[in-house]
Design an enzyme around this catalytic site. Structure first.
Site, PDB file in Angstrom:
ATOM      1  N   GLY A   3      -0.124  22.391   4.462  1.00 30.29           N
ATOM      2  CA  GLY A   3      -0.571  21.172   3.789  1.00 30.29           C
ATOM      3  C   GLY A   3      -2.084  21.097   3.905  1.00 30.29           C
ATOM      4  O   GLY A   3      -2.747  22.094   4.220  1.00 30.29           O
ATOM      5  N   LEU A   4      -2.627  19.927   3.655  1.00 23.75           N
ATOM      6  CA  LEU A   4      -4.089  19.812   3.732  1.00 23.75           C
ATOM      7  C   LEU A   4      -4.597  20.298   5.075  1.00 23.75           C
ATOM      8  O   LEU A   4      -5.569  21.057   5.154  1.00 23.75           O
ATOM      9  CB  LEU A   4      -4.496  18.359   3.527  1.00 23.75           C
ATOM     10  CG  LEU A   4      -4.423  17.875   2.087  1.00 23.75           C
ATOM     11  CD1 LEU A   4      -4.823  16.416   2.015  1.00 23.75           C
ATOM     12  CD2 LEU A   4      -5.347  18.712   1.216  1.00 23.75           C
ATOM     13  N   HIS A  31       5.458   0.955   3.023  1.00 25.04           N
ATOM     14  CA  HIS A  31       4.603   0.632   1.889  1.00 25.04           C
ATOM     15  C   HIS A  31       5.316  -0.391   1.015  1.00 25.04           C
ATOM     16  O   HIS A  31       6.478  -0.206   0.670  1.00 25.04           O
ATOM     17  CB  HIS A  31       4.336   1.926   1.110  1.00 25.04           C
ATOM     18  CG  HIS A  31       3.188   1.832   0.177  1.00 25.04           C
ATOM     19  ND1 HIS A  31       3.214   1.032  -0.930  1.00 25.04           N
ATOM     20  CD2 HIS A  31       1.977   2.440   0.180  1.00 25.04           C
ATOM     21  CE1 HIS A  31       2.059   1.153  -1.567  1.00 25.04           C
ATOM     22  NE2 HIS A  31       1.291   1.992  -0.910  1.00 25.04           N
ATOM     23  N   ARG A  54      -0.456  -4.147   3.678  1.00 26.42           N
ATOM     24  CA  ARG A  54       0.845  -3.525   3.460  1.00 26.42           C
ATOM     25  C   ARG A  54       1.954  -4.091   4.339  1.00 26.42           C
ATOM     26  O   ARG A  54       3.032  -4.432   3.854  1.00 26.42           O
ATOM     27  CB  ARG A  54       0.748  -2.016   3.745  1.00 26.42           C
ATOM     28  CG  ARG A  54      -0.007  -1.264   2.698  1.00 26.42           C
ATOM     29  CD  ARG A  54      -0.092   0.212   3.048  1.00 26.42           C
ATOM     30  NE  ARG A  54      -0.832   0.918   1.983  1.00 26.42           N
ATOM     31  CZ  ARG A  54      -1.112   2.208   2.001  1.00 26.42           C
ATOM     32  NH1 ARG A  54      -0.738   2.945   3.026  1.00 26.42           N
ATOM     33  NH2 ARG A  54      -1.762   2.772   1.016  1.00 26.42           N
ATOM     34  N   HIS A  67       6.714   5.262   4.384  1.00 27.84           N
ATOM     35  CA  HIS A  67       5.701   5.997   3.640  1.00 27.84           C
ATOM     36  C   HIS A  67       4.923   6.991   4.500  1.00 27.84           C
ATOM     37  O   HIS A  67       4.548   8.064   4.058  1.00 27.84           O
ATOM     38  CB  HIS A  67       4.746   4.976   3.043  1.00 27.84           C
ATOM     39  CG  HIS A  67       3.613   5.566   2.289  1.00 27.84           C
ATOM     40  ND1 HIS A  67       3.796   6.414   1.237  1.00 27.84           N
ATOM     41  CD2 HIS A  67       2.279   5.438   2.441  1.00 27.84           C
ATOM     42  CE1 HIS A  67       2.624   6.782   0.758  1.00 27.84           C
ATOM     43  NE2 HIS A  67       1.692   6.224   1.480  1.00 27.84           N
ATOM     44  N   ARG A 102      -2.069   2.974   9.246  1.00 31.99           N
ATOM     45  CA  ARG A 102      -3.077   3.782   8.567  1.00 31.99           C
ATOM     46  C   ARG A 102      -3.575   3.059   7.332  1.00 31.99           C
ATOM     47  O   ARG A 102      -2.787   2.496   6.578  1.00 31.99           O
ATOM     48  CB  ARG A 102      -2.487   5.126   8.158  1.00 31.99           C
ATOM     49  CG  ARG A 102      -3.428   5.966   7.333  1.00 31.99           C
ATOM     50  CD  ARG A 102      -2.829   7.295   6.967  1.00 31.99           C
ATOM     51  NE  ARG A 102      -1.737   7.202   6.003  1.00 31.99           N
ATOM     52  CZ  ARG A 102      -1.899   7.080   4.676  1.00 31.99           C
ATOM     53  NH1 ARG A 102      -3.112   7.037   4.158  1.00 31.99           N
ATOM     54  NH2 ARG A 102      -0.854   7.022   3.874  1.00 31.99           N
TER      55      ARG A 102
HETATM   56  C1  LIG Z   1       3.757   9.346  -2.046  1.00 31.32           C
HETATM   57  C2  LIG Z   1       2.629   9.506  -1.061  1.00 31.32           C
HETATM   58  C3  LIG Z   1       1.336   9.188  -1.448  1.00 31.32           C
HETATM   59  C4  LIG Z   1       0.286   9.322  -0.554  1.00 31.32           C
HETATM   60  N1  LIG Z   1      -0.961   8.981  -0.969  1.00 31.32           N
HETATM   61  C5  LIG Z   1      -1.991   9.113  -0.110  1.00 31.32           C
HETATM   62  C6  LIG Z   1      -3.310   8.783  -0.521  1.00 31.32           C
HETATM   63  O1  LIG Z   1      -3.542   8.360  -1.645  1.00 31.32           O
HETATM   64  N2  LIG Z   1      -4.315   8.950   0.342  1.00 31.32           N
HETATM   65  C7  LIG Z   1      -4.100   9.417   1.606  1.00 31.32           C
HETATM   66  O2  LIG Z   1      -5.070   9.573   2.331  1.00 31.32           O
HETATM   67  N3  LIG Z   1      -2.871   9.753   2.018  1.00 31.32           N
HETATM   68  C8  LIG Z   1      -1.809   9.604   1.206  1.00 31.32           C
HETATM   69  N4  LIG Z   1      -0.541   9.939   1.636  1.00 31.32           N
HETATM   70  C9  LIG Z   1      -0.349  10.545   2.961  1.00 31.32           C
HETATM   71  C10 LIG Z   1      -0.726  12.029   2.966  1.00 31.32           C
HETATM   72  O3  LIG Z   1      -0.335  12.624   1.756  1.00 31.32           O
HETATM   73  C11 LIG Z   1      -0.097  12.841   4.086  1.00 31.32           C
HETATM   74  O4  LIG Z   1      -0.188  12.163   5.265  1.00 31.32           O
HETATM   75  C12 LIG Z   1      -0.804  14.169   4.266  1.00 31.32           C
HETATM   76  O5  LIG Z   1      -0.877  14.847   3.074  1.00 31.32           O
HETATM   77  C13 LIG Z   1      -0.136  15.042   5.306  1.00 31.32           C
HETATM   78  O6  LIG Z   1      -0.718  16.340   5.280  1.00 31.32           O
HETATM   79  P1  LIG Z   1      -0.360  17.428   6.351  1.00 31.32           P
HETATM   80  O7  LIG Z   1      -1.202  18.597   6.086  1.00 31.32           O
HETATM   81  O8  LIG Z   1      -0.437  16.853   7.705  1.00 31.32           O
HETATM   82  O9  LIG Z   1       1.188  17.788   6.142  1.00 31.32           O
HETATM   83  P2  LIG Z   1       2.040  18.223   4.859  1.00 31.32           P
HETATM   84  O10 LIG Z   1       1.275  18.165   3.625  1.00 31.32           O
HETATM   85  O11 LIG Z   1       3.300  17.456   4.950  1.00 31.32           O
HETATM   86  O12 LIG Z   1       2.339  19.744   5.112  1.00 31.32           O
HETATM   87  C14 LIG Z   1       3.303  20.205   5.985  1.00 31.32           C
HETATM   88  C15 LIG Z   1       3.345  21.708   5.915  1.00 31.32           C
HETATM   89  O13 LIG Z   1       4.051  22.205   7.005  1.00 31.32           O
HETATM   90  C16 LIG Z   1       5.022  23.122   6.594  1.00 31.32           C
HETATM   91  N5  LIG Z   1       6.084  23.007   7.572  1.00 31.32           N
HETATM   92  C17 LIG Z   1       6.658  21.894   8.061  1.00 31.32           C
HETATM   93  N6  LIG Z   1       7.567  22.207   8.988  1.00 31.32           N
HETATM   94  C18 LIG Z   1       7.547  23.549   9.103  1.00 31.32           C
HETATM   95  C19 LIG Z   1       8.257  24.472   9.902  1.00 31.32           C
HETATM   96  N7  LIG Z   1       9.162  24.086  10.775  1.00 31.32           N
HETATM   97  N8  LIG Z   1       7.996  25.789   9.751  1.00 31.32           N
HETATM   98  C20 LIG Z   1       7.065  26.209   8.843  1.00 31.32           C
HETATM   99  N9  LIG Z   1       6.365  25.372   8.078  1.00 31.32           N
HETATM  100  C21 LIG Z   1       6.609  24.062   8.214  1.00 31.32           C
HETATM  101  C22 LIG Z   1       5.367  22.734   5.205  1.00 31.32           C
HETATM  102  O14 LIG Z   1       5.838  23.847   4.500  1.00 31.32           O
HETATM  103  C23 LIG Z   1       4.022  22.278   4.688  1.00 31.32           C
HETATM  104  O15 LIG Z   1       3.298  23.399   4.257  1.00 31.32           O
HETATM  105  C24 LIG Z   1       0.524   9.793   0.749  1.00 31.32           C
HETATM  106  C25 LIG Z   1       1.821  10.114   1.137  1.00 31.32           C
HETATM  107  C26 LIG Z   1       2.879   9.940   0.258  1.00 31.32           C
HETATM  108  C27 LIG Z   1       4.272  10.216   0.728  1.00 31.32           C
END
Ligand SMILES: Cc1cc2nc3c(=O)[nH]c(=O)nc-3n(C[C@H](O)[C@H](O)[C@H](O)COP(=O)(O)OP(=O)(O)OC[C@H]3O[C@@H](n4cnc5c(N)ncnc54)[C@H](O)[C@@H]3O)c2cc1C
Ligand code: FES
Lengths: 260, 643, 259
Positions: B47-48, B271, B335, B406, B440
């Site tokens: 992810g990000l 949310h 929220r 959310h 958040r």
């Molecule tokens: C509908 C929605 C809208 C949102 N809008 C906003 C917004 O406008 N602004 C904002 O700041 N935030 C927003 N958020 C929150 C934000 O999107 C997330 O908190 C953030 O993107 C999480 O990123 P991350 O990299 O931590 O994890 P994720 O993007 O969830 O990535 C997880 C990664 O881990 C991998 N993974 C997980 N478990 C395993 C495993 N056991 N083995 C191997 N790989 C694994 C997955 O394949 C994936 O690649 C929103 C969330 C939602 C649900």
């Protein structure tokens, strides 16, 4: 799952025209360019043939003029031959590129990867999906047409230099007239997609002209088809008759050209 | 519950708040460029947070091996974020600053986050925008060609950068492309459709992971000098949430079982504006941007039995309850406040829609006042999405909305360096607990994920790795790996061998219902205790009656889900524990016993200004609590009020 | 919301593994609410299959919001089904009538081998991006984001292209199995921006060549555009063609370079 690492493939450096032509995008570009050449020929050919409606002299003189062009700058028929060579080359690469792209596409979706349920096409039209077939029809037709009216092997009485009578005599046979009509309809369908497609392949893409591209393609195809099929129809309908030959200075027994 | 009083060392550097990060960057040990190549870092998640970390570590010269259960790094849940990303750029000249972003975030988090981390987040926020722009992220621009901003909840300045309604997508594609470049250069070895199922700890250090190949079932060990986990949030413990269907707690839960502390699991964000469920088959909920509350008025019929269609209900029979109860903020309360208010109406039977599970969000007034064109221009994409999902046209009938889970603020505990209490295990993004306290703010999760990956971990990981110079990785033939592999294989076999009668989804839904009803928007001792007795019972039923068909040698989606749901049972128990012990209401955690007379949340700074970090003891019901006291040097703790 | 339900007849492609022979299986599925999404309808099918002791149908999905690009079904001969600009996960059952037969197949292309049932492997898309679908900007090297103003038109147009969700519907819908829309969308996103200029031509050649290693060629049918859930325009393909031709014919060597 498989490691998603890009294959670090090193291709051997080839001369650039070959590298270019090897790619599908390059081939499409070549098809577009050769298509433009072909289109230019078809347009000029059709316009020239319209002289049929003026008189036997006009069209025969036009034929002669083609052989002489550009008069004293080059020996007679040299330019004509250059043009012919260019046209043949264009046709050859056009066909070669089409054939190899077809093969590539067959590899991209072989038998066991084809949809097992009926496909529901959204926008792909008849023209785009039949390019291969209209292309083959046009290719066969070019062969017949050359034989018929350039080399004189088409079965009708043929006299070198007398385009007018050769044409009328050939089109007098209903079957041949029908072949010409069908082939030109195929040509029209081919041109319709081909001309539109040419803009895409050449990358001519400007919001201002994008809307006009389709209309342009339609018009070109329509003009060519109408012009070309008018000849066999005119002969069959009796609007254009064979001119008598043998009178002094080739004067017609009756005035040739359109008569209503 | 046991309490361990040995203090958790947050490793927050000394010195003035604003200088901590700068000084720390100078103080950490560095690994010289030639030596970086000798270190292998395992990054789980793309992810990000994970993709930016993997790409940046590889750019620095580390050998990176990266994993995702998705078929491509680009599919991570981050892709779904809509609204935007905050940054203290002050491009609007409206008084924004690093300190203001820091302050808003701390306050928005209801004073339950670590000051130093949040300040650092605000400091690097501006670099994120520069970095993403350089990568080609097409942020919205004004006609002059400069970047545009919008404002978001919880802030009085416009500091949110956005790319249409697809900010998360564009930011993730930026990080994914940077990662793709490193894969191409041979610096990252990428393994897709590979799920981490265990963490390997040897001599107290994280030394590797065990994965399962989702296509052929192969269980395999990977060894590295450090393990970075960025696997996202656990919102799906509620079954229905706005999270992607596959988001799960497994990676961090299994790390927790190997010794990593789980912090503040009870902080979950709800949310207020999501589309209500349409039937029992609902699989996930869709978020409608908060911005709709700027022009929509929220109401329910006064009479619970009112069966008239909304346009037939006269003004006098409508209750605009937010405007009535919070005259100052009206429909724009935060929220958590808005969510609880909707719940109150629906619980009282005044809900609308066929299932009486929503409230109206009505644009009729705004359309009358501004004209349909203006509303269309502002919200057409959202309105279309709503129409597509519900088949109703919000220009004609009011939208129906209801709160949904959310985001999850809790996660694995990390110190200032983003390292968990297990040396060598780093946790980034939504998977850690670090920066958002108990709540958040909008547009801050994207900021945090990218800050962690691009600008924090690349500095802090060197500090740990430098100490390992010259040490080879632990070979995967080591007994610790063998033990973990057996553990994974056993669990798989166990799930396949139950051969019961009920599907994995059935159990997940049941768990979700318990969590939503008893540990959702409002929690009480009674409801939490109910869960603490019912969840283990449900878990037992799961292990006796789940039916997972198919085998272990090919793609088996039921099997994947079964493992995740099994972890959710244990995790949910811990979540409820945490919620029970936190005898206060703060941010996303609302205990009905701790409310003021008017129903607003009552925080208890005296007893609960700490992070609750839980240690696995072998039994889900008996975790050990570690506390990290939160020290506030720069901000003054105040009560939030929106009246 | 109507509370109406449908009874459907599904014909679903089942295939146990990459090398197994596949076949259609038919299922009668009553009680489908018109408010369900297409994938929820498949969830219901899977619950019933599981209850009857049959292995559920494998299909890909994740966000169910039309943005992650996981879902990928050929529905009655149309990639992502009948609704324009809509991914499978956003398609709802109210578009169907009681008694309808729905045929569901995976994407088909030799570049996308079937892994199981309706799940295919789309790794070649990643290979195309890896070949050059990025702007090289290591973290830490970026100038201030506002130091280069970007005309709104360029930025908007880049965004139009950048919306691509990488689902593969373009390949699935193309009679030639070509990936030109996908590749051109990524190229246009980067090539239209000032930041993307330095690598514009090398990127174009690298990505197009990689694309052609895996996929068929474009013959300008336009099916891809019609199937694209983000309605990305084939104008971007023209742009890609032009850049490729420029790169190969006119931009081979910079002045003074020997190689
Ligand atoms: C509908 C929605 C809208 C949102 N809008 C906003 C917004 O406008 N602004 C904002 O700041 N935030 C927003 N958020 C929150 C934000 O999107 C997330 O908190 C953030 O993107 C999480 O990123 P991350 O990299 O931590 O994890 P994720 O993007 O969830 O990535 C997880 C990664 O881990 C991998 N993974 C997980 N478990 C395993 C495993 N056991 N083995 C191997 N790989 C694994 C997955 O394949 C994936 O690649 C929103 C969330 C939602 C649900
Ligand atoms: S499931 Fe994500 S796009 Fe359909």
């Amino acid at each position: 799952m498989a490691t998603a690492t890009a294959p670090a493939k090193r291709k051997r450096e080839l001369p650039w025209p070959i590298t270019f032509y090897r790619s599908a995008v390059g081939k499409k570009w070549v098809m577009a360019i050769s298509g433009v050449v072909g289109l230019g020929f078809v347009v000029v050919h059709m316009i020239g043939n319209l002289k049929l409606y003026l008189s036997r002299e006009e069209i025969n003189l036009y034929g002669e003029a083609l052989r002489e062009f550009p008069k004293h700058l080059l020996p007679r028929t040299v330019f004509l031959w250059i043009t012919r060579v260019v046209l043949v080359l264009a046709l050859a690469v056009h066909v070669h590129a089409a054939a190899s792209l077809t093969r590539m596409n067959a590899r991209a979706r072989p038998r066991n990867q084809q949809y097992q349920s009926p496909r529901d096409y959204q926008v792909a039209n008849y023209a785009s999906r039949t390019m291969r077939w209209t292309g083959i029809i046009v290719l066969l037709f070019i062969g017949f047409h050359l034989l018929d009216l350039t080399w004189g092997g088409g079965g009708a009485d043929f006299e070198r230099g007398d385009a007018y009578n050769n044409l009328v005599r050939s089109f007098d046979r209903p079957l041949v007239a029908a072949v010409y009509v069908v082939a030109n309809l195929a040509l029209g369908v081919h041109l319709f997609h081909g001309v539109w497609s040419m803009f895409q392949s050449l990358g001519v893409n400007n919001p201002r002209i994008n809307k006009a591209r389709k209309r342009f393609a339609q018009s070109v195809a329509a003009i060519i088809v109408i012009g070309n099929i008018s000849f066999p129809i005119a002969v069959q309908a009796g609007w254009v008759d064979e001119a008598c030959v043998g009178t002094e200075h080739g004067e017609p027994c009756e005035p040739s050209g359109l008569k209503f | 519950m046991a309490l361990d009083t040995t203090a958790l060392d947050s490793k927050v550097p000394v010195g003035p708040l604003a200088d901590k990060w700068t000084n720390h960057k100078f103080d950490v040990k560095l690994v010289n460029p030639a030596n970086k190549r000798r270190f292998t870092v395992l990054v789980v998640g793309t992810g990000l947070a994970g993709a930016s970390a993997a790409a940046t570590l590889a750019e620095l010269g580390y050998k990176v091996v990266c994993f995702s259960f998705h078929d491509s790094p680009r599919r991570a849940h981050s892709i779904a974020a809509q609204g935007g990303i905050n940054a203290a750029k002050n491009y609007r000249n409206d008084g924004d600053s690093v300190h203001r972003l820091f302050y808003d975030t701390i306050k928005g988090g209801d004073y339950r986050a670590r000051e130093a981390n949040v300040h650092r987040l605000a400091e690097v926020s501006a670099d994120i925008i520069d970095q993403c722009t350089a990568q080609g992220v097409p942020f919205a621009r004004e006609y002059g060609g400069l970047l545009d901003n919008r404002s978001f909840g919880g802030a009085q300045v416009s500091r949110t950068f956005y790319a249409r309604g697809q900010t998360g997508q564009q930011l993730l594609l930026g990080a994914y492309q940077a990662l793709a470049r490193q894969i191409h250069l041979g610096n990252v070895e990428m393994h897709t459709r590979t799920e981490m199922l265990d963490l390997v700890v040897k001599d107290g250090r994280a030394t590797g992971i065990v994965t399962r190949d989702l296509v052929n079932g192969e269980v395999r060990s990977w060894s590295g000098h450090a393990v970075v986990v960025a696997t996202g949030g656990y919102g799906n413990v509620f079954y229905l949430s706005t999270n992607a269907m596959q988001s799960n707690v497994t990676a961090i839960w299994r790390a927790h079982r190997r010794g990593a502390l789980m912090a503040n699991p009870c902080y979950t964000q709800i949310h207020p504006t999501c589309i209500p469920a349409s039937d029992d088959f609902q699989s996930k909920l869709t978020l409608m941007s908060e911005s709709l509350r700027n022009d929509g008025r929220i109401w329910v019929p006064k009479n619970a039995d009112d069966a008239r269609s909304p346009d037939q209900i006269p003004e006098d029979d409508r209750d605009y309850y937010l405007e009535r109860r919070y005259p100052a903020f009206g429909n724009l309360v935060p929220r958590d406040v808005a969510s609880r208010a909707s719940k109150k109406e629906v619980d009282a039977g005044r809900g609308v829609g066929p299932l009486k599970n929503g409230v109206y969000l009505d644009f009729a007034d705004a359309i009358g006042r501004l004209g349909r064109d203006v509303i269309e221009e502002r919200y057409s994409n959202l309105i279309e999405m709503y129409d597509r999902i519900t088949g109703e046209d919000p220009y004609q009938v009011p939208m129906r909305i209801y709160p949904a889970v959310h985001y999850t603020m809790g996660g694995l505990w990390v110190d200032y360096n983003l390292m968990s209490n297990v040396p060598g295990l780093y946790v980034l993004g939504e998977a850690n607990f670090s920066d958002h306290g108990a709540n958040r703010l909008g547009a801050s999760a994207l900021m945090q994920g990218l800050a962690d990956g691009y600008f924090v971990l690349p500095y802090t990981i060197g500090d740990y790795l430098a100490g390992l110079l010259g040490q080879p990785v632990v070979p995967t033939s080591d007994a610790a790996f063998a033990e973990a592999e057996t553990n994974v294989a056993d669990m798989t076999r166990r799930m396949l061998s139950v051969k019961g009668t009920r599907s994995v989804d059935y159990f997940h839904k049941e768990l979700g219902k318990l969590m939503w009803d008893n540990c959702g928007m409002a929690r009480s001792t009674e409801s939490l205790e109910k869960n603490l007795s019912e969840i283990p019972a449900l878990a037992e039923e799961f292990w006796n009656d789940v039916r997972v068909l198919g085998n272990d040698e090919s793609l088996n989606q039921s099997l994947e889900r079964a493992g995740r749901v099994a972890d959710y049972f244990e995790f949910a128990t811990l979540l409820c524990h945490d919620a029970l012990v936190r005898e206060e209401s703060c941010g996303g955690h609302f205990r009905v016993e701790h409310a003021q007379e008017d129903g607003e949340a009552r925080r208890d700074d005296e007893n609960f200004a700490h992070v609750a970090a839980w240690e696995w003891t072998g039994a889900p019901s008996a975790p050990t609590l570690h506390k990290e006291e939160l020290v506030f040097e720069s901000v003054h703790l105040a009560t939030r009020s929106y009246k | 919301m109507t509370g109406k339900t449908l009874t459907l007849r599904l014909k679903v492609w089942r295939q146990d593994g990459p090398r197994a022979a596949g076949r259609f299986e038919e299922y009668d599925l009553p009680g489908i609410s018109v408010d369900m999404s297409f994938l929820e309808m498949l969830d219901v099918l899977n619950e019933r299959l599981n209850a009857d002791g049959h292995e559920p149908v494998a299909f890909e999905h994740d966000c169910r919001e039309g943005i992650c690009g996981s879902c990928s079904l050929m529905i009655n001969g149309m990639a992502h089904g009948p609704q324009k600009g809509t991914a499978t996960c956003q398609l709802h059952m109210r578009h169907y009538r009681d008694g309808d037969e729905i045929v569901i197949e995976p994407w088909r292309s030799s570049a996308f081998p079937i892994i199981k049932d309706l799940v295919v492997d789309r790794a070649p898309f990643d290979a195309i991006i890896q070949a050059g679908g990025y702007i090289s900007a290591p973290a830490g090297s970026a100038p201030d984001a506002n130091s280069v103003p970007i005309p709104k038109e360029a930025s908007d147009s880049a965004m139009d292209a950048a919306q691509c969700i990488g689902c593969g519907a373009c390949v699935a819908a193309c009679p030639n199995g070509a990936a030109n829309l996908f590749t051109s969308a990524k190229l246009a996103h980067l090539n239209l921006l000032p930041q993307g200029q330095a690598e514009r031509y090398s990127r174009t050649v690298a990505m197009v060549d990689t694309m052609e290693d895996h996929f068929g060629s474009c013959t300008n049918h336009g099916e891809c555009e019609a199937a694209c859930p983000k309605e990305i325009s084939i104008d971007f393909i023209a742009l890609m063609n032009r850049d490729y031709v420029k790169a190969q014919l006119f931009n081979r060597r910079l002045a003074g370079q020997r190689r």
